[in-house]
Design an enzyme around this catalytic site. Structure first.
Site, PDB file in Angstrom:
ATOM      1  N   HIS A 195       3.805   5.803   1.076  1.00  0.00           N
ATOM      2  CA  HIS A 195       3.218   4.467   1.295  1.00  0.00           C
ATOM      3  C   HIS A 195       1.827   4.618   1.905  1.00  0.00           C
ATOM      4  O   HIS A 195       1.353   5.705   2.179  1.00  0.00           O
ATOM      5  CB  HIS A 195       4.091   3.670   2.280  1.00  0.00           C
ATOM      6  CG  HIS A 195       5.416   3.269   1.735  1.00  0.00           C
ATOM      7  ND1 HIS A 195       5.773   1.968   1.528  1.00  0.00           N
ATOM      8  CD2 HIS A 195       6.491   4.003   1.361  1.00  0.00           C
ATOM      9  CE1 HIS A 195       7.000   1.906   1.046  1.00  0.00           C
ATOM     10  NE2 HIS A 195       7.462   3.133   0.935  1.00  0.00           N
TER      11      HIS A 195
ATOM     12  N   ARG B 115       2.668  -7.238  -2.428  1.00  0.00           N
ATOM     13  CA  ARG B 115       3.499  -6.145  -1.918  1.00  0.00           C
ATOM     14  C   ARG B 115       4.839  -6.033  -2.675  1.00  0.00           C
ATOM     15  O   ARG B 115       5.337  -4.940  -2.934  1.00  0.00           O
ATOM     16  CB  ARG B 115       3.779  -6.444  -0.439  1.00  0.00           C
ATOM     17  CG  ARG B 115       4.865  -5.615   0.232  1.00  0.00           C
ATOM     18  CD  ARG B 115       5.051  -6.130   1.663  1.00  0.00           C
ATOM     19  NE  ARG B 115       6.229  -5.615   2.324  1.00  0.00           N
ATOM     20  CZ  ARG B 115       6.221  -4.650   3.241  1.00  0.00           C
ATOM     21  NH1 ARG B 115       5.095  -4.081   3.594  1.00  0.00           N
ATOM     22  NH2 ARG B 115       7.334  -4.269   3.826  1.00  0.00           N
TER      23      ARG B 115
ATOM     24  N   GLU C 281       3.014   7.516   5.460  1.00  0.00           N
ATOM     25  CA  GLU C 281       2.030   6.424   5.447  1.00  0.00           C
ATOM     26  C   GLU C 281       0.663   7.090   5.426  1.00  0.00           C
ATOM     27  O   GLU C 281       0.229   7.679   6.426  1.00  0.00           O
ATOM     28  CB  GLU C 281       2.158   5.540   6.703  1.00  0.00           C
ATOM     29  CG  GLU C 281       3.469   4.773   6.814  1.00  0.00           C
ATOM     30  CD  GLU C 281       3.528   3.524   5.931  1.00  0.00           C
ATOM     31  OE1 GLU C 281       2.517   3.185   5.285  1.00  0.00           O
ATOM     32  OE2 GLU C 281       4.610   2.905   5.904  1.00  0.00           O
TER      33      GLU C 281
ATOM     34  N   ALA D 166       3.358  -2.621  -3.904  1.00  0.00           N
ATOM     35  CA  ALA D 166       2.350  -2.690  -4.956  1.00  0.00           C
ATOM     36  C   ALA D 166       0.925  -2.402  -4.486  1.00  0.00           C
ATOM     37  O   ALA D 166       0.161  -1.722  -5.161  1.00  0.00           O
ATOM     38  CB  ALA D 166       2.408  -4.075  -5.595  1.00  0.00           C
TER      39      ALA D 166
ATOM     40  N   ASN E 248      11.523  -2.481  -0.740  1.00  0.00           N
ATOM     41  CA  ASN E 248      11.872  -1.593   0.383  1.00  0.00           C
ATOM     42  C   ASN E 248      12.716  -2.308   1.439  1.00  0.00           C
ATOM     43  O   ASN E 248      12.748  -1.902   2.602  1.00  0.00           O
ATOM     44  CB  ASN E 248      10.613  -1.001   1.020  1.00  0.00           C
ATOM     45  CG  ASN E 248      10.905   0.312   1.727  1.00  0.00           C
ATOM     46  OD1 ASN E 248      11.891   0.993   1.395  1.00  0.00           O
ATOM     47  ND2 ASN E 248      10.090   0.661   2.699  1.00  0.00           N
TER      48      ASN E 248
END
Ligand code: ZN
Length: 440
Positions: A316, A246, A394, A193, A266
């Site tokens: 992410h 998260r 990422e 999140a 995840n």
């Protein structure tokens, strides 16, 4: 003069409104932790479950980790680091101050008029990437995109989240997905999140594939699936209540403390799933694989097109990395190809990135992070759904005000985040296409 008073009033009222938020983080300290060897890395990263501290980024040799620690746990945390001779420093003594600052710069960015000059000739104005967007806004935008470009974009629903939000995604195709020879690329963001910057990458991809196309080969040669918000309940909660949320928002713990809510989506997939009895951990995987509606919905979309999806990217933040499976460190049989495509994508991003941001690191998840990850979406896509090329991006972390505080948003950077990530995705797509051509 009246205008001046008005401006001063608006400034101070905004200031006091924003400062009343984030009380839950008051006194939380963000540490930077430097490890010298693998043993120290395992110890430090293990504090995530041992002390239930919030690991923003894992520590590994050559790369410092970031850990957020509540006021009452600071002494114990520092004592543990000292007992193992681990070096640390403080990035932010009170993270609430950083969050108040983020609110200020986001409010400022939101009040700026949208620059429409570049989109004057477009059928639909893209969502401006220098502002933040909430769940409903993004969902409505997906509908607007499909209405404005019915020959290229179709909005679909993957199903409902735990709290009932409609998980929409966009299918982009010049043949309405009917040409089954075309490879499909699937992009997904915000499974976690709080990783708000990741939304820029999927929104910008939509802009460049539908609204303002400059790379026509990518539209003609591929079909695309884009799901911008994979964890809608958590994402909304990170906007309304806890910025560093998260997980999703389902309670598996009975009468428990507020932060014990939620499942780390995840960790909720069935490849290398590892159970945990502690729902309070940031990586609580849920009671069993696919216990959460969000993971089931994502699986449904992956499986529906799995025989055509050539590449899946789960986006992410943060850390400037392109990672591949498995999360346990065991390499997939095509690890060399994954590395090759990953390096190509990373180099494309590095060529256009801001000089202040670090270069991308490419490698296996466990190897790069210095910790193992179980039951992750990337591994389900690669092994469960059989997609040949599955990656985790990422995106770069926040580096404003001389601090590094990972998840925060810099409105001046968010569009750049979309632009540079798109360079990586484009390169990945073309690498796949050229290798398929060579084989046939
Ligand atoms: Zn994440």
């Amino acid at each position: 003069m009246a205008n001046l008073y008005k401006s001063i009033f608006v400034f101070f009222s905004t200031f006091f409104v924003v400062c009343a938020r984030h009380e839950v983080y008051d006194g939380h300290t963000l540490y930077e932790v430097v490890v010298k060897n693998a043993k120290q890395a395992v110890f430090v990263n293990g504090l995530e479950n041992e002390m239930l501290v919030d690991v923003f980024s894992y520590a590994n040799t050559g790369r410092a980790g970031e850990i957020l620690v509540p006021k009452e746990q600071k002494m114990e945390f520092e004592a543990k680091l000292m007992s193992m001779d681990v070096e640390y420093s403080i990035l932010s003594k009170n993270i609430k101050e950083q969050l108040d600052w983020e609110d200020m710069i986001l409010a400022e960015a939101a009040s700026k008029p949208v620059n429409r000059s570049s989109s004057r000739n477009l059928r639909l104005a893209p969502l401006p990437l220098d502002k933040t967007h909430r769940f409903e806004e993004v969902n409505n935008y997906l509908v607007r995109v499909s209405n404005a470009y019915p020959n290229r974009a179709t909005v679909e629903s993957a199903g409902r989240s735990f709290e009932g939000r409609d998980m929409k995604y966009l299918k982009i195709s010049t043949t309405n997905f009917k040409d089954r020879r075309k490879p499909v690329i699937f992009l997904l963001s915000l499974l976690h999140a709080r990783e708000w910057v990741a939304l820029s990458a999927t929104l910008y991809a939509i802009e460049k594939l539908v609204i303002d196309v400059s790379d026509h080969d990518l539209v003609n040669d591929f079909d695309w699936i884009i799901m911008p918000i994979a964890n809608p309940d958590g994402f909304e909660f990170s906007h309304t209540t806890e910025r560093f949320w998260r997980k999703n928002r389902r309670n598996h713990g009975g009468k428990i403390k507020p932060w014990c809510m939620g499942v780390d989506l995840n960790r909720n997939f069935d490849v290398d799933f590892k159970s945990s009895k502690d729902p309070c951990g940031q990586t609580f995987p849920g009671p069993h694989p696919f216990s959460e509606p969000e993971s089931v919905n994502i699986r449904r979309v992956l499986n529906a097109y799995s025989n055509r999806i050539h590449m899946f990217i789960d986006i992410h933040s943060f850390g400037s990395m392109i990672l591949f499976g498995r999360g346990t460190g065991k390499l997939a049989p095509n690890a060399t190809t994954l590395k090759f495509v990953g390096v190509n994508m990373a180099q494309a991003i590095d060529r256009v990135k801001w000089p202040s941001k670090p270069k991308y690191t490419v490698g296996n998840i466990a190897d790069v992070l210095g910790t193992r990850a179980f039951g992750i979406l990337n591994d389900y896509a690669q092994i469960g759904a059989g997609i040949p090329l599955s990656f985790v991006y990422e995106l770069p972390g926040y580096q404003g005000r001389g601090d590094k505080t990972g998840f925060l948003i810099e409105p001046s950077f968010t569009r750049q985040a979309g632009v540079e990530t798109w360079e990586g995705i484009k390169t990945g797509a073309r690498t796949i296409r050229d290798s398929v051509k060579k084989e046939s």
